[in-house]
Design a protein around this motif. Sequence first.
Motif, PDB file in Angstrom:
ATOM      1  N   ASP A 305      -6.772   3.452 -60.544  1.00 46.68           N
ATOM      2  CA  ASP A 305      -8.104   3.263 -61.120  1.00 46.68           C
ATOM      3  C   ASP A 305      -8.587   4.508 -61.856  1.00 46.68           C
ATOM      4  O   ASP A 305      -9.225   4.408 -62.918  1.00 46.68           O
ATOM      5  N   ARG A 308      -6.716   4.818 -65.137  1.00 49.40           N
ATOM      6  CA  ARG A 308      -7.165   3.762 -66.046  1.00 49.40           C
ATOM      7  C   ARG A 308      -8.485   4.154 -66.721  1.00 49.40           C
ATOM      8  O   ARG A 308      -8.680   3.907 -67.911  1.00 49.40           O
ATOM      9  N   LYS A 309      -9.385   4.777 -65.964  1.00 50.86           N
ATOM     10  CA  LYS A 309     -10.668   5.224 -66.530  1.00 50.86           C
ATOM     11  C   LYS A 309     -10.473   6.235 -67.650  1.00 50.86           C
ATOM     12  O   LYS A 309     -11.321   6.367 -68.537  1.00 50.86           O
ATOM     13  N   SER A 313      -1.982   5.231 -67.574  1.00 46.81           N
ATOM     14  CA  SER A 313      -1.430   4.275 -66.611  1.00 46.81           C
ATOM     15  C   SER A 313      -0.705   5.001 -65.490  1.00 46.81           C
ATOM     16  O   SER A 313      -0.336   6.165 -65.626  1.00 46.81           O
ATOM     17  N   GLN A 318       1.112   1.601 -59.328  1.00 47.39           N
ATOM     18  CA  GLN A 318       0.766   0.187 -59.480  1.00 47.39           C
ATOM     19  C   GLN A 318       1.803  -0.692 -58.809  1.00 47.39           C
ATOM     20  O   GLN A 318       1.462  -1.676 -58.120  1.00 47.39           O
TER      21      GLN A 318
END
Length: 353
Positions: A305, A308-309, A313, A318
């Motif tokens: 997260d 991603r912000k 990636s 993930q």
Amino acid sequence: MTWNKEGGPRIAFVGTGAQGASIGADFALAGLDVTFIEQWPEHVMAIRENGITVNLPTRTINVKVPALHLCQVAEIREPFDLVFLIVKAYDTKWACQLIEPCLAPDGLVVGLQNGMTHDDIAAIVGRERTIGAVIEIASNMFVPGVTNRQNDHDTSWFALGALDPKTQERVESVAELLRNPGTVEVTDDIRSAKWMKLVVNAAELIPSAIPNLPLADAARAPGMLEVMREAGYEAMRAALADGAKVVPIIGMPPVTTNHPDRYVDQIFEEVLKTFSQSDTLTTSLQDWRKGRRAEVQEVNGWVVDTLRKHGQSAPVNQRVMDVAFEIEKGKLQARPENSKLLIEAYEAVADRQ
């Protein structure tokens, strides 16, 4: 700092599983005013009947400690000066809401937890009453009333730091108490220290649980060390993107390398060498073997997260999350064959580098 209570602070340990029980036992043996607050009924009963037993590498200790079940918190009349919160990261908010009415107006909550839980604590009790912490101890508990701690005091390590600069001057008094179970460092950048611990947790906790192996065995399995390191590298990128600094933890010397990935390797190597044994199971694997969910979102999910912000990636983290959630849903079993699922993700990353 002068505690309100003559002779020392009134202390609660909220969450007395493997870690909380062993640390709390050291406090009790030191003659401190300690109360255990626990959600496992059989554990509470065992402590009341037989005290808490801690099996250390070369010795065993046992001490009597008052133990309350969660349902008895509403019966508490005298507030606590100091609360050590040692519950799962995903239990932080409700646990703080439970204990906040029992916290003295100038009391402090210390989050001895994995993950970036300090902000969740502060949201409930206030930044001025929050102390962030990092903990490095290997332990396990499968029998109520008995914890098995694989690090004695010489290899148990903590870091403490306040969120509010006005509270920082109080941290040393808490550190002095916490030196009963191990080495304590006081830092004025606890956020960076907690990020560094999350970096190594992202590399080791879930990645070693997915193949259902002790940490050392998982690191030796073909292809897995590269997977675990890459998960740590992604976590370090997330830490730096979030504004954290590369700071030493777990007693390591000051950072001398300008290569963040190399420092990830050094932290991981130190954990394997000093803070784990050949049969050490990560807390995540212990959770799964007990039928509980692990801190997947709170560790690897935090990395995904955060990056991603910032428009980046984290493919290995993930993949770790995806496989872990499949295991928690019962669609996969934790077993050595799962290693290939993680190795495939790492190889895809390596091919792009």
